[in-house]
Each structure stands twice: as C-alpha cells, then as structure tokens.
Design a protein around this motif. Structure first.
Motif: not given
Length: 264
Positions: A235, A241, A250
């Motif tokens: 991530f 992102n 998240y």
C-alpha cells in the motif's frame, strides 16, 4: 432381569405345548414370561413382537438380547450401532479398509450436528494408519480445513520440483477447498493465511502487485502478521493509494503504535 439363554440351536417351529405356554402368559398379561419362553426356544421373531407389546423396557432388553445372540452376523454390529445411535463407537471399531462403507453409513444416519465430528474421527483413524489420501477426503467432509491443509503441506514437502511451483499447487488446492460450502468460514486457519502470505510474496517479487494484494486480503482473514506487514508495504509503495482512497479504507497498520520518548 437378564434374559434366558436359548435351549436350542435352531428355532422351534409350531409346537402345541410351547404355543400353549406362550398363550397362557399373554392372557395373564405376563409378556415378560411369554418373551422368555420364546427366547428359550429360539423364536426370536415372536419374542420381539411380544416385547413390543409389553412395553419399552422389555422391548429394549429383548432387542439387546437379540443383538447379543446374532453378534456373529457381519451386518449385526452395524445394525446395533445404528439402532442405538452409537455411531461414534461404530467409527472407533470400524475396519479402516472399509472406510467408504463407514462414511456411507455416516452420510445416511448421522445428524447434521454429529456428521462433522464423526467424519473428523474417521479421518483421524485413517491418518494414523498412514492412509493420507482417504483421510483427506474425510477431513474435507468434516469441513476441517486446517487438518486437510496440513496433509497437503506434508505432501508438498515430500514432492519434487521447484519450491515456488509446489507452493503454487498447494495454493490452488486451498482456493478450491475454501469454495466448498462445508469449508467456508469468516476466519481462516493461521496455516492457510501463512501460505497465502508466502504466495503473495512470490507474486509481489514478480511485480504482480495487484494479484499479490488479492491473496493478502484473503490471508488477513486468518489474522496473520506476515500478511498485514506485506499489505502495508504494498500500500505504501504507491503514493497514489494515499490520494485515491480515504484513510478509513487503508489496510490495518500491522505494528503497535507508540509515542516516541522525548527527553525533557
């Protein structure tokens, strides 16, 4: 009260004296005596019929006596276990070589609540006897994902070929296994999560970030630290992102948050 032992090796056919004795007992309402006479002279069918009229306790004792007398018949042990709901004993004493027959009996007579545990018991016996292939099928019937995967892992360790290829075959089988209704669960065994994480690392190392992350999402269902750490790394490896999704989307932060110590 114990039942009498038969006095003859073969059932006695129509006999005026015997029939009269049974008739007198029935007229007097003494079904236990009537049953006793029938047992002594090997007329078990008559004994069972009279016992059914004489009450539940008498019928059960007569039934047990019948099973005892017929215990040498191959099918009688199975019938006894089914009638008395002793399927656990049946599995424990069954011939491992005829496990398919035992599994068929469980499919026919076990309740939904009993079935999983009994299949698990049968699988354990087969595994102890070294029949991993048959044990695997029974574990799958029981919905025991962890035991099934542990057998596959042992087979994987003994197999030849590149480690990555062996891992891929294992993951393929796990994916199919977890599609089955009996094996579906909101939480996965840790061993499954670990294998998904290992496979995800392989995919990520090959640049297949999206595919790797998909396996990590599955692995997180097992609450494994390795999966959470790798998801966090993937991530944060792409700043887009952070711009495209909100903080509540998240992936979970894998480490414990602590405040840094500041000297006064």
């Amino acid at each position: 009260v114990p039942m009498s032992t038969p006095l003859v090796s073969e059932p006695v056919g129509p006999n005026p004296v015997l029939d009269a004795a049974v008739k007198r007992a029935v007229i007097a309402g003494n079904f236990e005596a009537a049953v006793d006479v029938c047992v002594k002279f090997g007329r078990m069918a008559d004994a069972m019929l009279l016992a059914a009229t004489g009450g539940r306790e008498l019928f059960q004792r007569t039934q047990e006596r019948y099973f005892e007398l017929m215990k040498d018949q191959p099918f009688m042990r199975i019938t006894h276990s089914i009638v008395n709901r002793q399927l656990e004993t049946l599995v424990a004493n069954s011939d491992a070589g005829n496990w398919k027959e035992t599994l068929a009996i469980l499919c026919t007579y076990a309740t939904m609540e009993e079935f999983s545990g009994l299949c698990d018991q049968l699988a354990g016996r087969l595994r102890e006897g070294g029949d991993e292939r048959s044990a695997t099928l029974c574990y799958i019937c029981a919905g025991n994902v962890e035991a099934t995967v542990s057998i596959w892992m042992a087979q994987q360790a003994r197999a030849s070929g590149p480690e990555t290829q062996r891992l891929e075959k294992l993951v393929e089988k796990m994916c199919v296994l977890l599609v089955l209704d009996v094996c579906k669960s909101e939480s996965l065994p840790a061993v499954v999560g670990e294998k998904y994480s290992q496979y995800a690392e392989v995919l990520v190392s090959q640049g297949r970030m999206y595919q790797g992350n998909q396996y990590l999402v599955r692995a997180n269902a097992a609450q494994t630290l390795s999966a959470a750490v790798l998801r966090d790394r993937i991530f944060n490896s792409d700043l887009r992102n952070l711009q495209q999704i909100t903080p509540d989307q998240y992936p979970p932060f894998p480490y414990e948050r602590t405040e840094p110590w500041i000297a006064p």
